[in-house]
Scaffold this motif. Structure first.
Motif, PDB file in Angstrom:
ATOM      1  N   ASN A   1       0.848  -1.185   0.000  1.00  0.00           N
ATOM      2  CA  ASN A   1       0.000   0.000   0.000  1.00  0.00           C
ATOM      3  C   ASN A   1       0.883   1.234   0.000  1.00  0.00           C
ATOM      4  N   ILE A   2       0.356   2.324  -0.533  1.00  0.00           N
ATOM      5  CA  ILE A   2       1.070   3.595  -0.519  1.00  0.00           C
ATOM      6  C   ILE A   2       0.522   4.438   0.625  1.00  0.00           C
ATOM      7  N   LYS A   3       1.397   4.828   1.531  1.00  0.00           N
ATOM      8  CA  LYS A   3       1.073   5.748   2.620  1.00  0.00           C
ATOM      9  C   LYS A   3       1.980   6.956   2.469  1.00  0.00           C
ATOM     10  N   PHE A   4       1.789   7.955   3.307  1.00  0.00           N
ATOM     11  CA  PHE A   4       2.544   9.191   3.155  1.00  0.00           C
ATOM     12  C   PHE A   4       3.175   9.631   4.466  1.00  0.00           C
ATOM     13  N   VAL A   5       4.333  10.273   4.337  1.00  0.00           N
ATOM     14  CA  VAL A   5       5.046  10.900   5.437  1.00  0.00           C
ATOM     15  C   VAL A   5       5.164  12.373   5.065  1.00  0.00           C
ATOM     16  N   VAL A   6       5.000  13.263   6.035  1.00  0.00           N
ATOM     17  CA  VAL A   6       5.126  14.696   5.772  1.00  0.00           C
ATOM     18  C   VAL A   6       6.546  15.129   6.130  1.00  0.00           C
ATOM     19  N   LYS A   7       7.274  15.591   5.117  1.00  0.00           N
ATOM     20  CA  LYS A   7       8.648  16.066   5.284  1.00  0.00           C
ATOM     21  C   LYS A   7       8.617  17.588   5.305  1.00  0.00           C
ATOM     22  N   VAL A   8       9.287  18.181   6.291  1.00  0.00           N
ATOM     23  CA  VAL A   8       9.267  19.633   6.458  1.00  0.00           C
ATOM     24  C   VAL A   8      10.688  20.168   6.358  1.00  0.00           C
ATOM     25  N   SER A   9      10.884  21.118   5.461  1.00  0.00           N
ATOM     26  CA  SER A   9      12.161  21.818   5.350  1.00  0.00           C
ATOM     27  C   SER A   9      11.963  23.216   5.910  1.00  0.00           C
ATOM     28  N   ARG A  10      12.784  23.575   6.879  1.00  0.00           N
ATOM     29  CA  ARG A  10      12.674  24.900   7.498  1.00  0.00           C
ATOM     30  C   ARG A  10      13.809  25.791   7.033  1.00  0.00           C
ATOM     31  N   VAL A  11      13.526  27.069   6.950  1.00  0.00           N
ATOM     32  CA  VAL A  11      14.535  28.046   6.572  1.00  0.00           C
ATOM     33  C   VAL A  11      15.577  28.125   7.683  1.00  0.00           C
ATOM     34  N   GLY A  12      16.844  28.021   7.321  1.00  0.00           N
ATOM     35  CA  GLY A  12      17.920  28.140   8.294  1.00  0.00           C
ATOM     36  C   GLY A  12      18.397  26.826   8.884  1.00  0.00           C
ATOM     37  N   THR A  13      17.747  25.710   8.575  1.00  0.00           N
ATOM     38  CA  THR A  13      18.205  24.412   9.070  1.00  0.00           C
ATOM     39  C   THR A  13      18.569  23.525   7.888  1.00  0.00           C
ATOM     40  N   HIS A  14      19.540  22.664   8.104  1.00  0.00           N
ATOM     41  CA  HIS A  14      19.994  21.784   7.028  1.00  0.00           C
ATOM     42  C   HIS A  14      19.260  20.452   7.025  1.00  0.00           C
ATOM     43  N   ALA A  15      18.945  19.939   8.204  1.00  0.00           N
ATOM     44  CA  ALA A  15      18.310  18.625   8.299  1.00  0.00           C
ATOM     45  C   ALA A  15      16.802  18.745   8.087  1.00  0.00           C
ATOM     46  N   ALA A  16      16.264  17.831   7.312  1.00  0.00           N
ATOM     47  CA  ALA A  16      14.820  17.787   7.122  1.00  0.00           C
ATOM     48  C   ALA A  16      14.179  17.168   8.360  1.00  0.00           C
ATOM     49  N   GLU A  17      12.958  17.587   8.659  1.00  0.00           N
ATOM     50  CA  GLU A  17      12.219  17.037   9.787  1.00  0.00           C
ATOM     51  C   GLU A  17      10.959  16.368   9.264  1.00  0.00           C
ATOM     52  N   TYR A  18      10.478  15.409  10.025  1.00  0.00           N
ATOM     53  CA  TYR A  18       9.280  14.668   9.657  1.00  0.00           C
ATOM     54  C   TYR A  18       8.262  14.790  10.782  1.00  0.00           C
ATOM     55  N   VAL A  19       6.985  14.740  10.435  1.00  0.00           N
ATOM     56  CA  VAL A  19       5.926  14.830  11.433  1.00  0.00           C
ATOM     57  C   VAL A  19       5.911  13.546  12.255  1.00  0.00           C
ATOM     58  N   LYS A  20       5.940  13.708  13.576  1.00  0.00           N
ATOM     59  CA  LYS A  20       5.940  12.565  14.487  1.00  0.00           C
ATOM     60  C   LYS A  20       4.565  12.356  15.117  1.00  0.00           C
ATOM     61  N   ARG A  21       3.918  13.438  15.559  1.00  0.00           N
ATOM     62  CA  ARG A  21       2.579  13.368  16.156  1.00  0.00           C
ATOM     63  C   ARG A  21       1.771  14.563  15.709  1.00  0.00           C
ATOM     64  N   ILE A  22       0.482  14.332  15.431  1.00  0.00           N
ATOM     65  CA  ILE A  22      -0.370  15.433  14.989  1.00  0.00           C
ATOM     66  C   ILE A  22      -1.525  15.704  15.939  1.00  0.00           C
ATOM     67  N   ASP A  23      -1.614  14.964  17.041  1.00  0.00           N
ATOM     68  CA  ASP A  23      -2.744  15.148  17.945  1.00  0.00           C
ATOM     69  C   ASP A  23      -2.527  16.272  18.953  1.00  0.00           C
ATOM     70  N   ARG A  24      -1.370  16.885  18.936  1.00  0.00           N
ATOM     71  CA  ARG A  24      -1.074  17.982  19.849  1.00  0.00           C
ATOM     72  C   ARG A  24      -0.832  19.266  19.071  1.00  0.00           C
ATOM     73  N   THR A  25      -0.937  20.371  19.779  1.00  0.00           N
ATOM     74  CA  THR A  25      -0.578  21.657  19.199  1.00  0.00           C
ATOM     75  C   THR A  25       0.595  22.181  19.987  1.00  0.00           C
ATOM     76  N   PRO A  26       1.724  22.443  19.484  1.00  0.00           N
ATOM     77  CA  PRO A  26       2.136  22.333  18.085  1.00  0.00           C
ATOM     78  C   PRO A  26       2.435  20.880  17.687  1.00  0.00           C
ATOM     79  N   ILE A  27       2.468  20.643  16.399  1.00  0.00           N
ATOM     80  CA  ILE A  27       2.754  19.310  15.868  1.00  0.00           C
ATOM     81  C   ILE A  27       4.190  18.936  16.214  1.00  0.00           C
TER      82      ILE A  27
END
Length: 69
Positions: free
Chosen positions: A3-29
């Protein structure tokens, strides 16, 4: 069967390492730099997460991942 599932990859300005969403049930993610700890989700949930993260400093994108069913 795969099956195809998805991961959300986030690139932030000023950082070199990409981050991925770990939990979405809280604010902030919660984010992680380890792909193995990233939350694997369906397309609609991933698109909602992208919309909630999107701003001028972050550029989120959907990354497709194959998982065994």
């Amino acid at each position: 069967m795969k099956n195809i599932k998805f991961v959300v990859k986030v690139s932030r300005v000023g950082t070199h390492a990409a981050e991925y969403v770990k939990r979405i049930d809280r604010t902030p993610i919660q984010m992680t730099t380890h792909l193995n700890l990233a939350l694997v989700m369906g397309r609609f949930t991933a698109e909602d997460a992208v919309k909630s993260i999107q701003n001028s400093r972050c550029s989120p994108e959907l990354v497709p991942v194959q998982v065994n069913a």
